[in-house]
Write a protein that holds these residues in place. Structure first.
Motif, PDB file in Angstrom:
ATOM      1  N   GLU A  91      20.030  28.072  40.011  1.00 58.61           N
ATOM      2  CA  GLU A  91      21.355  26.528  40.728  1.00 58.61           C
ATOM      3  C   GLU A  91      21.084  25.570  41.362  1.00 58.61           C
ATOM      4  OE1 GLU A  91      22.378  28.980  44.649  1.00 58.61           O
ATOM      5  OE2 GLU A  91      23.565  30.522  43.934  1.00 58.61           O
ATOM      6  N   ASN A  92      20.221  24.494  39.529  1.00 64.09           N
ATOM      7  CA  ASN A  92      19.548  23.842  40.171  1.00 64.09           C
ATOM      8  C   ASN A  92      20.987  22.367  39.689  1.00 64.09           C
ATOM      9  OD1 ASN A  92      18.980  21.105  39.102  1.00 64.09           O
ATOM     10  ND2 ASN A  92      16.712  21.485  39.321  1.00 64.09           N
ATOM     11  N   LYS A  93      21.762  21.321  40.837  1.00 64.44           N
ATOM     12  CA  LYS A  93      22.569  20.581  40.288  1.00 64.44           C
ATOM     13  C   LYS A  93      22.847  20.207  38.963  1.00 64.44           C
ATOM     14  CE  LYS A  93      23.415  21.258  45.141  1.00 64.44           C
ATOM     15  NZ  LYS A  93      23.899  20.038  46.225  1.00 64.44           N
ATOM     16  N   GLY A  94      21.732  19.410  39.323  1.00 64.01           N
ATOM     17  CA  GLY A  94      21.591  18.300  38.000  1.00 64.01           C
ATOM     18  C   GLY A  94      21.667  19.370  36.479  1.00 64.01           C
ATOM     19  N   LEU A  95      20.779  20.321  36.554  1.00 61.34           N
ATOM     20  CA  LEU A  95      20.019  20.682  35.289  1.00 61.34           C
ATOM     21  C   LEU A  95      21.728  21.444  34.807  1.00 61.34           C
ATOM     22  CD1 LEU A  95      16.939  21.619  35.883  1.00 61.34           C
ATOM     23  CD2 LEU A  95      18.146  20.078  33.953  1.00 61.34           C
ATOM     24  N   ASN A  96      22.638  21.907  35.929  1.00 62.28           N
ATOM     25  CA  ASN A  96      23.773  22.684  36.660  1.00 62.28           C
ATOM     26  C   ASN A  96      24.642  22.186  34.888  1.00 62.28           C
ATOM     27  OD1 ASN A  96      23.393  25.385  36.214  1.00 62.28           O
ATOM     28  ND2 ASN A  96      24.132  24.888  39.067  1.00 62.28           N
ATOM     29  N   LYS A  97      24.873  20.510  35.524  1.00 63.97           N
ATOM     30  CA  LYS A  97      25.696  19.630  34.835  1.00 63.97           C
ATOM     31  C   LYS A  97      25.062  19.258  33.561  1.00 63.97           C
ATOM     32  CE  LYS A  97      27.514  15.021  36.552  1.00 63.97           C
ATOM     33  NZ  LYS A  97      27.684  13.817  37.026  1.00 63.97           N
ATOM     34  N   VAL A 123      15.200  24.501  27.582  1.00 70.56           N
ATOM     35  CA  VAL A 123      14.897  23.598  28.236  1.00 70.56           C
ATOM     36  C   VAL A 123      14.895  22.212  28.054  1.00 70.56           C
ATOM     37  CG1 VAL A 123      12.386  23.861  27.234  1.00 70.56           C
ATOM     38  CG2 VAL A 123      13.375  22.987  25.471  1.00 70.56           C
ATOM     39  N   PHE A 124      15.163  21.787  28.750  1.00 68.87           N
ATOM     40  CA  PHE A 124      15.885  20.295  29.160  1.00 68.87           C
ATOM     41  C   PHE A 124      15.222  18.934  28.615  1.00 68.87           C
ATOM     42  CE2 PHE A 124      18.362  16.938  31.568  1.00 68.87           C
ATOM     43  CZ  PHE A 124      19.046  16.340  30.845  1.00 68.87           C
ATOM     44  N   ASN A 125      15.386  17.634  28.185  1.00 69.43           N
ATOM     45  CA  ASN A 125      14.194  16.609  28.271  1.00 69.43           C
ATOM     46  C   ASN A 125      15.194  14.879  28.450  1.00 69.43           C
ATOM     47  OD1 ASN A 125      12.586  14.481  27.657  1.00 69.43           O
ATOM     48  ND2 ASN A 125      12.373  15.119  25.640  1.00 69.43           N
ATOM     49  N   ASP A 126      15.360  14.957  29.232  1.00 70.33           N
ATOM     50  CA  ASP A 126      15.591  13.687  29.465  1.00 70.33           C
ATOM     51  C   ASP A 126      15.185  12.546  28.998  1.00 70.33           C
ATOM     52  OD1 ASP A 126      15.062  13.196  31.237  1.00 70.33           O
ATOM     53  OD2 ASP A 126      16.102  13.211  33.266  1.00 70.33           O
ATOM     54  N   GLY A 127      14.166  12.833  28.166  1.00 71.11           N
ATOM     55  CA  GLY A 127      13.812  11.305  28.275  1.00 71.11           C
ATOM     56  C   GLY A 127      12.228  11.034  28.683  1.00 71.11           C
ATOM     57  N   ILE A 128      12.570  11.375  30.280  1.00 66.89           N
ATOM     58  CA  ILE A 128      11.883  11.449  31.401  1.00 66.89           C
ATOM     59  C   ILE A 128      10.587  12.274  32.527  1.00 66.89           C
ATOM     60  CG2 ILE A 128      11.435   9.773  33.957  1.00 66.89           C
ATOM     61  CD1 ILE A 128      13.930   8.351  32.735  1.00 66.89           C
ATOM     62  N   ASN A 129      12.388  13.243  32.332  1.00 65.19           N
ATOM     63  CA  ASN A 129      11.099  14.240  32.991  1.00 65.19           C
ATOM     64  C   ASN A 129      11.765  16.063  31.984  1.00 65.19           C
ATOM     65  OD1 ASN A 129      10.914  13.718  35.134  1.00 65.19           O
ATOM     66  ND2 ASN A 129      12.600  13.572  35.711  1.00 65.19           N
ATOM     67  N   ILE A 130      10.951  16.711  31.561  1.00 67.29           N
ATOM     68  CA  ILE A 130      10.569  17.843  30.987  1.00 67.29           C
ATOM     69  C   ILE A 130      10.599  19.453  31.414  1.00 67.29           C
ATOM     70  CG2 ILE A 130       9.663  19.540  29.042  1.00 67.29           C
ATOM     71  CD1 ILE A 130       8.104  16.598  28.166  1.00 67.29           C
ATOM     72  N   SER A 131      12.130  19.510  32.395  1.00 68.65           N
ATOM     73  CA  SER A 131      12.178  20.972  32.663  1.00 68.65           C
ATOM     74  C   SER A 131      12.459  22.365  32.033  1.00 68.65           C
ATOM     75  CB  SER A 131      13.456  20.743  33.832  1.00 68.65           C
ATOM     76  OG  SER A 131      14.038  19.338  33.750  1.00 68.65           O
ATOM     77  N   VAL A 132      11.287  23.306  32.387  1.00 62.67           N
ATOM     78  CA  VAL A 132      11.544  24.072  31.304  1.00 62.67           C
ATOM     79  C   VAL A 132      11.544  25.576  32.220  1.00 62.67           C
ATOM     80  CG1 VAL A 132      10.133  25.338  30.657  1.00 62.67           C
ATOM     81  CG2 VAL A 132       8.909  22.963  30.391  1.00 62.67           C
ATOM     82  N   GLY A 133      12.753  25.782  32.173  1.00 65.57           N
ATOM     83  CA  GLY A 133      12.732  27.611  32.382  1.00 65.57           C
ATOM     84  C   GLY A 133      12.435  28.713  32.122  1.00 65.57           C
ATOM     85  N   GLY A 170      11.091  30.191  42.819  1.00 63.61           N
ATOM     86  CA  GLY A 170      11.845  31.164  42.038  1.00 63.61           C
ATOM     87  C   GLY A 170      12.136  31.685  42.188  1.00 63.61           C
ATOM     88  N   GLN A 171      13.193  33.563  42.034  1.00 60.45           N
ATOM     89  CA  GLN A 171      13.235  34.057  42.217  1.00 60.45           C
ATOM     90  C   GLN A 171      12.804  35.614  41.340  1.00 60.45           C
ATOM     91  OE1 GLN A 171      17.848  34.057  41.378  1.00 60.45           O
ATOM     92  NE2 GLN A 171      18.055  32.038  42.707  1.00 60.45           N
ATOM     93  N   TRP A 172      12.881  36.530  41.996  1.00 55.65           N
ATOM     94  CA  TRP A 172      12.763  38.128  40.929  1.00 55.65           C
ATOM     95  C   TRP A 172      14.342  38.587  41.179  1.00 55.65           C
ATOM     96  CZ3 TRP A 172       8.171  40.265  39.392  1.00 55.65           C
ATOM     97  CH2 TRP A 172       7.154  39.531  40.948  1.00 55.65           C
ATOM     98  N   ILE A 173      13.852  38.294  39.642  1.00 61.72           N
ATOM     99  CA  ILE A 173      15.352  39.143  39.181  1.00 61.72           C
ATOM    100  C   ILE A 173      15.709  40.840  39.535  1.00 61.72           C
ATOM    101  CG2 ILE A 173      17.048  37.413  38.026  1.00 61.72           C
ATOM    102  CD1 ILE A 173      15.624  38.863  35.856  1.00 61.72           C
ATOM    103  N   ASN A 174      14.637  41.457  39.787  1.00 60.12           N
ATOM    104  CA  ASN A 174      14.538  43.170  39.200  1.00 60.12           C
ATOM    105  C   ASN A 174      13.265  43.030  39.695  1.00 60.12           C
ATOM    106  OD1 ASN A 174      12.681  42.818  37.711  1.00 60.12           O
ATOM    107  ND2 ASN A 174      15.001  42.742  36.160  1.00 60.12           N
ATOM    108  N   ASP A 175      12.697  44.452  40.282  1.00 56.05           N
ATOM    109  CA  ASP A 175      11.411  44.386  40.594  1.00 56.05           C
ATOM    110  C   ASP A 175      10.394  43.888  40.233  1.00 56.05           C
ATOM    111  OD1 ASP A 175      11.760  45.764  42.841  1.00 56.05           O
ATOM    112  OD2 ASP A 175      11.570  47.795  41.922  1.00 56.05           O
ATOM    113  N   LEU A 176      10.321  43.432  38.533  1.00 58.44           N
ATOM    114  CA  LEU A 176       9.320  43.207  37.892  1.00 58.44           C
ATOM    115  C   LEU A 176       9.172  42.001  36.657  1.00 58.44           C
ATOM    116  CD1 LEU A 176       8.801  46.568  35.926  1.00 58.44           C
ATOM    117  CD2 LEU A 176       7.273  45.849  37.238  1.00 58.44           C
TER     118      LEU A 176
END
Lengths: 327, 173
Positions: A91-97, A123-133, A170-176
């Motif tokens: 639910e990262n608003k900026g990256l969702n946009k 990934v998303f790189n706006d030239g200033i920040n590199i966001s890695v999921g 972060g989030q656990w999406i299942n036990d592992l």
């Protein structure tokens, strides 16, 4: 019964039943104490910059109690669920946009070592920040939910001299399987595209090698930059707000402080508040200075705003704040 | 006196002294953080940030004897910041409370059932022995507000604990 006797009774009961500090928190306290920052040096220009703040960045090599019952890597890999997106789940608003604008790149690379599989999802790189999921898949259930990967990066084969990293919860999406993202701020090559190497060397207490390499493109997203050059003076201290930058992933502010006095030691306490009265979460902050310690350059990154606000307020300390109108 | 000495040593850059100070106050920090957040990770985050902030700005502390109050003040600020930034809803269902006995669970649940503003005051007053005046300063609210919230906490806790006792007697525990 009078208040005093009720109070002493309650005090007694509450103290007798007081829970112990959970292991997770105890370990974090001890790790923090063993990794206290070293004393500040105050001489060379731009020598020390950034990398402060942000709880999550401060210590990377933290705890994990892993009980591995040694299933084969093949079995571990068979259980890795297919994850197509991370930014949306977090639910990262900026990256969702950015996602809505089609600016997110799907990477979908996996690396397995020590029965742990790491997947770089997007990934998303706006030239200033590199966001890695990313996602981390463990072969067995962990006793702790604290996972802080220790990694290094290379841009076009070169290690950058200064890197600051911020991560979310972060989030656990299942036990592992655990998903999270981090955002890297560093000087990027001038070319529009460059090769990005990510080498994860430790996950929790498990050392290993999870390496990834892929091209990164600077996406042309909406950025708003203003140069307000607003000045506020109090006593001997003068602050000049030089630049404010809004991107999809952050709000960046740069200011020059003349004779900052005690402000020099509280630069990571400065608060930035938008036109709705919302305090923006700080990603990182730092100061640099030349030969004259009375002239300090302050630069900080805060969370992204959903819409560019009509104004921003920077609060330095009680009675010292400045409001920046945004055109 | 010993305590003041550690603070002065830590202010001069002695990391061991700082570690001792934090270890001496870690239970208090946990109690206060826990009054704001039920999630261990959130508690760990605010405590970690508080330790780092305290370490960086310890030299600004003028009176060593106020170290604990100063530390708790930093912690409360960090908790407030996190609530604002994460828009944390702190009144959700109790999660993973590490307690040792059924009795402890009941007491903890009684505390958890209080609203966050009352819960923090309860911890500061009953467990940290902070006087009303100091709680008012720490939380930046009027003394009268502290008193009225304390009163609400007192009657609610007393009722809850009395009900638990009656149930225990009835169930033959």
């Amino acid at each position: 019964m009078e208040n005093n006797s009720v109070d002493s009774e309650l005090r007694k009961i509450l103290r007798e039943s007081e829970p112990e500090i959970p292991t997770t928190i105890q370990k974090r306290i001890d790790q923090t104490l063993t990794k206290l920052p070293t004393a500040k040096k105050k001489n060379k220009f731009l020598k020390r910059f950034l990398i402060t703040s942000s709880v999550t960045v401060a210590s990377f090599a933290l705890l994990i109690a892993i009980s591995i019952s040694s299933p084969s890597i093949t079995n571990a890999l068979k259980q890795v669920p297919v994850i197509e997106y991370v930014f949306q789940l977090l639910e990262n608003k900026g990256l969702n946009k950015a996602n809505e604008m089609g600016l997110i790149s799907n990477i979908d690379q996996n690396a397995t070592d020590e029965n742990i599989t790491v997947s770089i999802i997007e990934v998303f790189n706006d030239g200033i920040n590199i966001s890695v999921g990313y996602a981390i898949h463990f072969s067995d259930k962990l006793n702790s939910s604290n996972i802080f990967p220790d990694f290094k990066i290379k841009l076009d084969g070169k290690s950058p001299s200064s890197v600051s990293v911020d991560t979310s919860s972060g989030q656990w999406i299942n036990d592992l399987t655990y998903i999270n993202m981090f955002t890297i701020n560093t000087d990027q090559p001038s070319s529009e595209q460059f090769q990005f190497d990510l080498i994860i060397e430790q996950i929790g207490e498990t050392k290993g090698n999870w390496s990834f390499s892929f091209p990164l493109t600077k996406e042309k997203s909406e950025t708003t930059t203003i140069l307000p050059m607003l000045t506020i003076t109090e006593g001997e201290t003068t602050i000049i707000i030089e630049e404010v930058n809004f991107t999809l992933t952050s709000t960046k502010i740069r200011a020059q402080m003349l004779k900052p006095g005690v402000l020099y030691d509280t630069y990571d306490d400065f608060e930035v508040i938008d036109d709705q009265g919302e305090s923006l979460r700080r990603h990182n902050s730092g100061v640099s200075f030349g030969n004259d310690e009375n002239i300090v350059q302050w630069e900080a990154e805060y969370e992204a705003v959903q819409e560019v606000p009509a104004f921003l307020t920077v609060w330095f300390r009680e009675g010292l704040e400045i409001t920046i109108p945004i055109e | 006196m010993e305590y003041d000495k550690w603070v002065k040593l830590a202010q001069k850059g002695d990391q061991d002294a700082f570690v001792l100070l934090i270890k001496n106050n870690e239970n208090s920090m946990y109690r206060v953080a826990r009054s704001f957040f039920k999630d261990d990770i959130d508690c760990a985050d605010v405590i970690q940030e508080t330790i780092l902030k305290a370490f960086q700005s310890l030299k600004n502390l003028k009176e060593p004897k106020y170290f604990k109050t100063w530390l708790i003040r930093i912690l409360i600020n960090e908790c407030k910041k996190m609530i604002i930034s994460k828009k944390k809803v702190v009144n959700e269902v109790v999660e993973e409370t590490k307690v040792d006995s059924y009795h402890s669970i009941e007491i903890q649940e009684a505390i958890d059932s209080l609203d966050v503003d009352i819960r923090t005051i309860t911890v500061l007053f009953y467990l940290e022995d902070r006087p009303v005046k100091e709680i008012a300063k720490l939380l930046e609210i009027p003394e009268g507000t502290v008193k009225s919230r304390l009163n609400r906490a007192r009657s609610k806790l007393a009722n809850l604990l009395q009900s638990e006792n009656e149930r225990s007697v009835r169930d033959g525990k």
